[in-house]
Design a protein around this motif. Structure first.
Motif, PDB file in Angstrom:
ATOM      1  N   GLY A 301       0.786  -1.083  -0.002  1.00 13.81           N
ATOM      2  CA  GLY A 301      -0.041   0.086  -0.096  1.00 13.81           C
ATOM      3  C   GLY A 301       0.927   1.350   0.112  1.00 13.81           C
ATOM      4  N   VAL A 302       0.193   2.205  -0.019  1.00 14.95           N
ATOM      5  CA  VAL A 302       0.887   3.516  -0.130  1.00 14.95           C
ATOM      6  C   VAL A 302       0.196   4.655   0.883  1.00 14.95           C
ATOM      7  N   SER A 303       0.796   5.699   1.316  1.00 18.48           N
ATOM      8  CA  SER A 303       0.242   6.780   1.844  1.00 18.48           C
ATOM      9  C   SER A 303       0.735   8.050   1.400  1.00 18.48           C
ATOM     10  N   LEU A 304       0.004   8.969   1.310  1.00 16.15           N
ATOM     11  CA  LEU A 304       0.448  10.507   0.852  1.00 16.15           C
ATOM     12  C   LEU A 304       0.274  11.315   2.075  1.00 16.15           C
ATOM     13  N   THR A 305       1.268  12.062   2.372  1.00 13.09           N
ATOM     14  CA  THR A 305       1.488  13.163   3.409  1.00 13.09           C
ATOM     15  C   THR A 305       1.574  14.446   3.007  1.00 13.09           C
ATOM     16  N   LEU A 306       0.884  15.447   3.176  1.00 11.48           N
ATOM     17  CA  LEU A 306       1.432  16.838   2.947  1.00 11.48           C
ATOM     18  C   LEU A 306       1.551  17.595   4.211  1.00 11.48           C
ATOM     19  N   LEU A 307       2.360  18.445   3.924  1.00 11.28           N
ATOM     20  CA  LEU A 307       2.783  19.496   5.123  1.00 11.28           C
ATOM     21  C   LEU A 307       3.055  20.902   4.606  1.00 11.28           C
ATOM     22  N   GLY A 308       2.040  21.719   5.384  1.00 14.90           N
ATOM     23  CA  GLY A 308       2.290  23.159   4.827  1.00 14.90           C
ATOM     24  C   GLY A 308       3.469  23.732   5.430  1.00 14.90           C
ATOM     25  N   LEU A 309       4.501  24.424   4.881  1.00 15.49           N
ATOM     26  CA  LEU A 309       5.829  24.707   5.230  1.00 15.49           C
ATOM     27  C   LEU A 309       6.079  26.237   5.655  1.00 15.49           C
ATOM     28  N   THR A 310       7.045  26.500   6.516  1.00 17.31           N
ATOM     29  CA  THR A 310       7.143  27.793   6.820  1.00 17.31           C
ATOM     30  C   THR A 310       8.973  27.788   6.367  1.00 17.31           C
ATOM     31  N   GLU A 311       9.427  28.774   6.134  1.00 15.26           N
ATOM     32  CA  GLU A 311      10.954  28.765   5.855  1.00 15.26           C
ATOM     33  C   GLU A 311      11.680  28.087   6.596  1.00 15.26           C
ATOM     34  N   GLN A 312      11.457  28.255   7.895  1.00 13.80           N
ATOM     35  CA  GLN A 312      12.285  27.434   9.005  1.00 13.80           C
ATOM     36  C   GLN A 312      12.204  25.936   8.932  1.00 13.80           C
ATOM     37  N   TRP A 313      10.913  25.607   8.499  1.00 14.53           N
ATOM     38  CA  TRP A 313      10.819  24.232   8.424  1.00 14.53           C
ATOM     39  C   TRP A 313      11.306  23.433   7.346  1.00 14.53           C
ATOM     40  N   ARG A 314      11.490  24.260   6.165  1.00 20.76           N
ATOM     41  CA  ARG A 314      11.894  23.857   5.001  1.00 20.76           C
ATOM     42  C   ARG A 314      13.600  23.772   5.302  1.00 20.76           C
ATOM     43  N   HIS A 315      14.009  24.527   5.841  1.00 21.24           N
ATOM     44  CA  HIS A 315      15.287  24.506   6.114  1.00 21.24           C
ATOM     45  C   HIS A 315      15.776  23.321   7.081  1.00 21.24           C
ATOM     46  N   TRP A 316      15.106  22.976   8.027  1.00 21.08           N
ATOM     47  CA  TRP A 316      15.028  21.716   8.994  1.00 21.08           C
ATOM     48  C   TRP A 316      14.817  20.497   8.208  1.00 21.08           C
ATOM     49  N   LEU A 317      13.952  20.286   7.240  1.00 22.59           N
ATOM     50  CA  LEU A 317      13.645  19.245   6.653  1.00 22.59           C
ATOM     51  C   LEU A 317      14.963  18.691   5.841  1.00 22.59           C
ATOM     52  N   GLY A 318      15.676  19.754   5.270  1.00 25.49           N
ATOM     53  CA  GLY A 318      16.887  19.574   4.198  1.00 25.49           C
ATOM     54  C   GLY A 318      18.187  19.244   5.243  1.00 25.49           C
ATOM     55  N   LYS A 319      18.164  19.396   6.445  1.00 21.70           N
ATOM     56  CA  LYS A 319      19.534  19.079   7.228  1.00 21.70           C
ATOM     57  C   LYS A 319      19.570  17.503   7.259  1.00 21.70           C
ATOM     58  N   PRO A 320      20.975  17.355   7.004  1.00 24.16           N
ATOM     59  CA  PRO A 320      21.410  15.768   6.853  1.00 24.16           C
ATOM     60  C   PRO A 320      21.304  15.311   8.408  1.00 24.16           C
ATOM     61  N   VAL A 321      20.929  14.012   8.501  1.00 21.82           N
ATOM     62  CA  VAL A 321      20.803  13.408   9.777  1.00 21.82           C
ATOM     63  C   VAL A 321      21.351  12.320   9.913  1.00 21.82           C
ATOM     64  N   GLY A 322      21.536  11.581  11.189  1.00 26.51           N
ATOM     65  CA  GLY A 322      21.802  10.100  11.338  1.00 26.51           C
ATOM     66  C   GLY A 322      20.334   9.537  11.164  1.00 26.51           C
ATOM     67  N   GLY A 323      20.419   8.217  11.619  1.00 26.24           N
ATOM     68  CA  GLY A 323      19.113   7.545  11.804  1.00 26.24           C
ATOM     69  C   GLY A 323      19.153   6.726  10.300  1.00 26.24           C
ATOM     70  N   PHE A 324      19.234   5.310  10.281  1.00 25.68           N
ATOM     71  CA  PHE A 324      19.445   4.815   9.267  1.00 25.68           C
ATOM     72  C   PHE A 324      18.335   4.821   8.261  1.00 25.68           C
ATOM     73  N   ALA A 325      16.978   5.263   8.595  1.00 33.62           N
ATOM     74  CA  ALA A 325      15.888   5.374   7.802  1.00 33.62           C
ATOM     75  C   ALA A 325      15.664   6.425   7.051  1.00 33.62           C
ATOM     76  N   TRP A 326      16.440   7.457   7.543  1.00 38.48           N
ATOM     77  CA  TRP A 326      15.680   8.757   6.888  1.00 38.48           C
ATOM     78  C   TRP A 326      16.522   8.890   5.501  1.00 38.48           C
ATOM     79  N   GLY A 327      17.786   8.888   5.320  1.00 39.65           N
ATOM     80  CA  GLY A 327      18.181   8.842   4.138  1.00 39.65           C
ATOM     81  C   GLY A 327      18.737  10.295   3.837  1.00 39.65           C
ATOM     82  N   ASN A 328      19.940  10.633   3.499  1.00 40.26           N
ATOM     83  CA  ASN A 328      20.152  11.965   3.249  1.00 40.26           C
ATOM     84  C   ASN A 328      20.709  12.320   1.538  1.00 40.26           C
ATOM     85  N   GLY A 329      19.377  12.305   1.080  1.00 36.70           N
ATOM     86  CA  GLY A 329      19.753  12.354  -0.665  1.00 36.70           C
ATOM     87  C   GLY A 329      18.605  13.324  -1.197  1.00 36.70           C
TER      88      GLY A 329
END
Length: 329
Positions: A301-329
């Motif tokens: 199956g599949v799910s679709l998620t939408l998130l309305g962004l602020t400029e700060q949230w967009r910056h935070w989503l793009g930051k590289p992280v650890g955690g093997f599931a996120w992926g930094n690409g």
């Protein structure tokens, strides 16, 4: 359904043992079914958890920039109050903590009771819930507001904010703001069959799909014949974009999540169709994430998620992280 396990009653312990071998930067918290990041420097620690069977959630998001710890329960069952309390006592009362909990009744009850007990013993612990699911109860037609795939984006944003030194109360306020902008809807192409089960969680015909299913195998609100990726994307995008009063050209993040058994090829086809439709709705698509990020064990199956962004949230989503599931690409 074939399962590559030994004994259903040992599957969580054996999964955890293998996970720690594969990811040696993580460590077990005492003897509990819980793991922590080996690099803990924050002022406020983020702790999540819930039933197993949703991997890579929660264990895959323990790491730098994400969660500090995750507490595991049995398959599709939250950790007990006793397990949560015992885990936190190993971590100790030296700093504030924030529990991030998916909005299911049993999860909320267990973490709330554990928090109350620990606070009475001198711990400083806040609690936030994730309630992004827009599936409706077929009897009442009211939104269920369960915590589903949007939990991944909530963890990412709270992790970045915690790294920036945000205080506990401000992290709780941020979670409330994110919840107001976070919506998800899922569709099953097949049911799930957890370890120990000998039949699917719900009945679904070979040529049917089910809208609004739950991540524990809860039935959806409507089943109908299978349609193409483009038509399915149209259904989900139209529903989700009508929920919030997002203005035209609003900055948006989208996450396409495979629920366990959906091939990446299909996920990327659906990503193309969903993103094109969201753009046609006039939104400014600033962040796209696709992958198997939260599962219902074996569900196709599949799910679709939408998130309305602020400029700060967009910056935070793009930051590289650890955690093997996120992926930094």
């Amino acid at each position: 359904m074939k399962k590559l396990i030994n004994a259903p009653e040992q599957v969580v312990e054996q999964m955890l043992a293998g996970l720690l071998l594969a990811h040696p930067t993580l460590h077990q918290i005492g003897r509990q079914l819980a793991i922590a990041n080996g690099n803990l420097k924050r002022k406020v620690w983020l702790v999540s958890g819930g039933g197993s069977g949703h991997e890579p959630l929660d264990v895959g998001y323990v790491g730098d920039g994400l969660l500090d710890a995750a507490i595991l329960g049995p398959v599709f069952t939250p950790p007990s109050v006793e397990s949560i309390v015992a885990t936190m006592k190993v971590l100790g009362p030296k700093r504030p903590y924030l529990f991030i909990v998916k909005n299911f009744a049993s999860d909320m009850r267990h973490f709330t009771l554990a928090r109350e007990q620990l606070v009475a013993e001198g711990y400083q612990i806040g609690l936030v819930s994730v309630a992004d699911d827009q599936s409706v109860d077929p009897d009442t037609l009211t939104a269920r507001h369960r915590g589903v795939a949007g939990t991944v984006l909530m963890i990412k944003l709270l992790g970045a904010a915690a790294d920036a030194g945000m205080a506990l109360a401000d992290l709780q306020t941020l979670a409330t703001e994110v919840n107001h902008q976070l919506v998800t809807l899922g569709v099953a192409l097949s049911s799930t069959e957890a370890p120990g089960q000998k039949k699917p969680a719900f009945d679904l015909g070979a040529a049917e799909i089910a809208y609004g299913i739950g991540i524990h195998g809860e039935p959806g609100y409507r089943s109908e014949p299978m349609v193409s990726s483009e038509l399915l994307a149209r259904e989900l995008v139209n529903k989700l974009t009508q929920i919030n009063d997002w203005p035209e050209k609003a900055p948006m993040a989208v996450m396409i999540n495979g629920l366990g058994g959906l091939p990446l090829m299909d996920q990327f086809v659906f990503t193309h169709d969903a993103v094109e439709l969201i753009r046609l709705h006039g939104f400014d698509m600033q962040f796209v994430k696709t992958g198997t990020l939260l599962t219902s064990y074996s569900m196709q199956g599949v799910s679709l998620t939408l998130l309305g962004l602020t400029e700060q949230w967009r910056h935070w989503l793009g930051k590289p992280v650890g955690g093997f599931a996120w992926g930094n690409g």
